[in-house]
Design a protein around this motif. Sequence first.
Motif, PDB file in Angstrom:
ATOM      1  N   ALA A  90     -19.004 -90.490  22.257  1.00  0.00           N
ATOM      2  CA  ALA A  90     -17.591 -90.617  22.578  1.00  0.00           C
ATOM      3  C   ALA A  90     -17.221 -89.680  23.717  1.00  0.00           C
ATOM      4  O   ALA A  90     -16.307 -89.933  24.472  1.00  0.00           O
ATOM      5  N   LEU A  91     -17.942 -88.578  23.842  1.00  0.00           N
ATOM      6  CA  LEU A  91     -17.688 -87.614  24.898  1.00  0.00           C
ATOM      7  C   LEU A  91     -18.991 -86.900  25.204  1.00  0.00           C
ATOM      8  O   LEU A  91     -19.721 -86.509  24.300  1.00  0.00           O
ATOM      9  N   ASN A  92     -19.264 -86.731  26.462  1.00  0.00           N
ATOM     10  CA  ASN A  92     -20.496 -86.054  26.844  1.00  0.00           C
ATOM     11  C   ASN A  92     -20.235 -85.285  28.124  1.00  0.00           C
ATOM     12  O   ASN A  92     -19.689 -85.819  29.071  1.00  0.00           O
ATOM     13  N   ASP A  93     -20.601 -84.018  28.155  1.00  0.00           N
ATOM     14  CA  ASP A  93     -20.410 -83.248  29.386  1.00  0.00           C
ATOM     15  C   ASP A  93     -21.734 -82.879  30.044  1.00  0.00           C
ATOM     16  O   ASP A  93     -21.811 -81.937  30.815  1.00  0.00           O
ATOM     17  N   GLU A  94     -22.769 -83.631  29.736  1.00  0.00           N
ATOM     18  CA  GLU A  94     -24.082 -83.488  30.346  1.00  0.00           C
ATOM     19  C   GLU A  94     -24.779 -82.175  30.040  1.00  0.00           C
ATOM     20  O   GLU A  94     -25.693 -81.784  30.734  1.00  0.00           O
ATOM     21  N   GLN A  95     -24.370 -81.440  29.016  1.00  0.00           N
ATOM     22  CA  GLN A  95     -25.070 -80.211  28.661  1.00  0.00           C
ATOM     23  C   GLN A  95     -26.454 -80.499  28.115  1.00  0.00           C
ATOM     24  O   GLN A  95     -27.361 -79.708  28.294  1.00  0.00           O
ATOM     25  N   LEU A  96     -26.603 -81.620  27.438  1.00  0.00           N
ATOM     26  CA  LEU A  96     -27.898 -82.012  26.897  1.00  0.00           C
ATOM     27  C   LEU A  96     -27.996 -83.529  26.928  1.00  0.00           C
ATOM     28  O   LEU A  96     -27.217 -84.222  26.278  1.00  0.00           O
ATOM     29  N   LEU A  97     -28.950 -84.000  27.697  1.00  0.00           N
ATOM     30  CA  LEU A  97     -29.219 -85.431  27.786  1.00  0.00           C
ATOM     31  C   LEU A  97     -30.721 -85.638  27.626  1.00  0.00           C
ATOM     32  O   LEU A  97     -31.516 -84.917  28.219  1.00  0.00           O
ATOM     33  N   VAL A  98     -31.087 -86.625  26.836  1.00  0.00           N
ATOM     34  CA  VAL A  98     -32.495 -86.964  26.633  1.00  0.00           C
ATOM     35  C   VAL A  98     -32.682 -88.411  27.077  1.00  0.00           C
ATOM     36  O   VAL A  98     -31.942 -89.294  26.653  1.00  0.00           O
ATOM     37  N   PHE A  99     -33.669 -88.613  27.937  1.00  0.00           N
ATOM     38  CA  PHE A  99     -33.923 -89.939  28.473  1.00  0.00           C
ATOM     39  C   PHE A  99     -35.359 -90.371  28.169  1.00  0.00           C
ATOM     40  O   PHE A  99     -36.288 -89.567  28.326  1.00  0.00           O
ATOM     41  N   HIS A 100     -35.526 -91.626  27.806  1.00  0.00           N
ATOM     42  CA  HIS A 100     -36.855 -92.204  27.789  1.00  0.00           C
ATOM     43  C   HIS A 100     -37.267 -92.367  29.248  1.00  0.00           C
ATOM     44  O   HIS A 100     -36.442 -92.696  30.110  1.00  0.00           O
ATOM     45  N   ILE A 101     -38.532 -92.137  29.530  1.00  0.00           N
ATOM     46  CA  ILE A 101     -39.015 -92.163  30.910  1.00  0.00           C
ATOM     47  C   ILE A 101     -38.731 -93.507  31.591  1.00  0.00           C
ATOM     48  O   ILE A 101     -38.501 -93.568  32.797  1.00  0.00           O
ATOM     49  N   SER A 102     -38.644 -94.583  30.821  1.00  0.00           N
ATOM     50  CA  SER A 102     -38.439 -95.914  31.386  1.00  0.00           C
ATOM     51  C   SER A 102     -37.054 -96.098  32.009  1.00  0.00           C
ATOM     52  O   SER A 102     -36.872 -97.006  32.814  1.00  0.00           O
ATOM     53  N   VAL A 103     -36.081 -95.274  31.649  1.00  0.00           N
ATOM     54  CA  VAL A 103     -34.738 -95.437  32.192  1.00  0.00           C
ATOM     55  C   VAL A 103     -34.418 -94.437  33.294  1.00  0.00           C
ATOM     56  O   VAL A 103     -33.308 -94.428  33.829  1.00  0.00           O
TER      57      VAL A 103
END
Length: 184
Positions: free
Chosen positions: A169-182
């Motif tokens: 609902a809200l994210n300030d980019e302090q912690l983001l986890v991505f699968h390598i494919s994206v």
Amino acid sequence: MSAAAELNAAHGVCEGVHKAPCFDVAHWLEAKHSSSRVLHCIQGKKARVVAFLEQISAQDNVLAIIYDEPVSASESAELQRGANGRRIFVFWPQSTWAEGRNFARDIALLHADKFDYVAFLDDDIVFTRGAYMPFIEDAVAHRALIATPITYRADQDRYTLPTTLQAAALNDEQLLVFHISVLD
């Protein structure tokens, strides 16, 4: 001269890699084998980055971009002690968050065969419930393409879904986890 000392002494820039300090990424990745498929990219002040390392599994690889003071060769060796994953410290003064994350993204993509997930995190994140590694482990276990914790401002009575993972609902980019494919 150790790899950490070379990094901390580097004043040149690598062409085409966001003006980042030069270092031999392939050597870094091959120098120490880790069974983990997660790359943790933490960026910030040296003291906070070093303190946060205690929350990251010793099995995992860490790329730390530090902007206020370099990590000495002896400090780097001490921080490597007991870690099965490789930890590297890039001293990059006056770098922006975007430059650091783009640099880490490029490294992950250049070596996508070694990573399934890349976690980008600030040096000052604090979990009020749960902890960092269980969050990462949940993201991997659920095969999330993108994961971010629910922040305090979003974790109000309005959001009471009884699920482990839900839409942010809200994210300030302090912690983001991505699968390598994206990431590409």
